[in-house]
Design a protein around this motif. Structure first.
Motif, PDB file in Angstrom:
ATOM      1  N   LYS A   1       1.021   8.331  -2.593  1.00  0.00           N
ATOM      2  CA  LYS A   1       1.294   7.142  -1.769  1.00  0.00           C
ATOM      3  C   LYS A   1       2.794   6.906  -1.863  1.00  0.00           C
ATOM      4  O   LYS A   1       3.334   6.688  -2.947  1.00  0.00           O
TER       5      LYS A   1
ATOM      6  N   GLU B   1       6.931   2.244   1.237  1.00  0.00           N
ATOM      7  CA  GLU B   1       7.258   2.006   2.647  1.00  0.00           C
ATOM      8  C   GLU B   1       8.723   2.280   2.955  1.00  0.00           C
ATOM      9  O   GLU B   1       9.058   2.867   3.979  1.00  0.00           O
TER      10      GLU B   1
ATOM     11  N   GLY C   1      -6.801   4.636   4.140  1.00  0.00           N
ATOM     12  CA  GLY C   1      -6.681   3.338   3.491  1.00  0.00           C
ATOM     13  C   GLY C   1      -6.092   3.479   2.094  1.00  0.00           C
ATOM     14  O   GLY C   1      -5.276   2.664   1.663  1.00  0.00           O
TER      15      GLY C   1
ATOM     16  N   ASP D   1      -2.355   4.261   2.696  1.00  0.00           N
ATOM     17  CA  ASP D   1      -1.632   3.563   3.755  1.00  0.00           C
ATOM     18  C   ASP D   1      -1.023   4.558   4.716  1.00  0.00           C
ATOM     19  O   ASP D   1       0.159   4.442   5.071  1.00  0.00           O
TER      20      ASP D   1
END
Ligand code: PBG
Length: 344
Positions: A93, A96, A225, A228
């Motif tokens: 992950k 961002e 999910g 992300d």
């Protein structure tokens, strides 16, 4: 003249049944002797989620699965090895602020995945470390490659530019010590391009496990999910395969084999057993199958509701995938299944 009469054979002298397949099922001992497919922990590849944080996060979208810190990842992989699981595949992950349209972070030699590979290899030199090669965790658009909008305003993923970036990603994994790189992006020509890029830098021994027949499946939802990594706009139908197609999977398999893939993957697994079987028959390369997040959740949630016996359903689903022709299975049940096998 003697007439061959199947009825006679079946009935025997006294008119009763002679051919009785149930004799081969009458005891656990005989069932063990005639069993055609046996699962072992050595069949499994454990998918592992990881993140930059120092805590471990149980995933809401996938009960029973955790996203690990680097330290925990190393421990988890050690447990997998102790259970006899020979390989792990890493799914990061990405924060961002590190995501971008061209996903440059995917080939950062100090990025999360290369650091994880080095840590795993330092702690467990015998473990086979596999990495996912695709842009979706790194791409601000949530696609497996670089996205462009054409004159008509239609989104599409640019093939050849993406392949160049995937080569850099694969190289960065190889430099960190990955044993196998697994391109999951479905761009055309990427296996050949990655093979030449690896060879040109001397990584002739790094293998390519190609996601050969990766279908545009509704069953990836929980995975996206967990990371992300869902597309911000559009879908993946322009690069992942149509679930309606089988012959196209054979075409992909032939191309991947020609381009130098070492292993071929079918994904998802359970609804695509025919694809596994046909690729197994068509190619001499080993076949991997990925029991994906949605397949995991179907069993997991039905078991949680008390509707299915989890252990029996898991072992049956994995046995069916192996029976269809898979030599290796990626499954979120790998650890649990290996533990169950140990108890048996
Ligand atoms: C991304 C990737 C996906 C999965 C593995 N690699 C998701 C996708 O293609 O959207 C899905 C795995 C799962 O659902 O368990 N390239």
């Amino acid at each position: 003249m003697l007439k061959f009469d199947v009825g006679n054979l079946r009935r025997g002298a006294h008119g009763d049944c002679v051919i009785r397949p149930r004799r081969n099922r009458q005891s656990a001992a005989i069932r063990a002797l005639v069993r055609e497919t046996t699962l072992t922990p050595a069949d499994f590849i454990l998918p592992i989620f990881l993140h930059e944080e120092s805590c471990d996060t149980p995933l809401d979208s996938m009960p029973g699965v955790t996203r690990w810190s680097l330290a925990s990842l190393v421990r988890e992989a050690g447990e997998a090895m102790a259970l006899g699981i020979p390989a792990v595949v890493l799914f990061p992950k990405i924060e961002e602020n590190l995501k971008s349209p061209r996903g440059e972070e995917c080939h950062n030699d100090d990025g999360l995945v290369p650091r994880a590979i080095r840590a795993l290899k330092a702690a467990h030199p015998e473990l086979c470390v596999i990495t996912d090669v695709a842009l979706d965790p790194y791409n601000s658009d949530g696609h497996d490659g670089v996205v462009r909008r054409d004159a008509r305003g239609r989104l599409s993923v640019i093939n050849d530019e993406t392949v160049g970036i995937l080569c850099r990603q694969a190289l960065s994994h190889a430099r960190a010590g990955a044993d196998i790189v697994a391109p999951s992006d479905m761009m055309d020509g990427r296996v050949g391009a990655i093979r030449s890029a690896l060879d040109a830098e001397g990584f002739t021994e790094v293998s390519i496990l190609s996601y050969t027949a990766k279908y545009a499946s509704a069953f990836y939802g929980p995975f996206r999910g967990a990371l992300d990594s869902a597309p911000k706009e559009g879908d993946k139908l322009g690069y992942q395969m149509d679930p309606a197609n089988l012959r196209e999977a054979l075409r992909e398999a032939m191309l991947d084999e020609d381009e130098g893939a070492d292993m071929l993957m079918v994904k998802p697994a359970g609804f695509y057993l025919d694809v596994i079987t046909r690729i197994r028959e068509t190619s001499t390369l080993p076949v991997a199958a990925y029991q994906v997040s949605g397949e995991y959740l179907m069993i997991k949630s039905a078991a949680a509701a008390g509707w299915l016996d989890e252990k029996a359903a898991v072992i049956e689903s994995l046995t069916a995938i192996k029976r269809a022709g898979a030599s290796m299975i990626l499954s979120y049940f790998a650890m649990q299944a290996a533990r169950w096998m140990r108890e048996r």
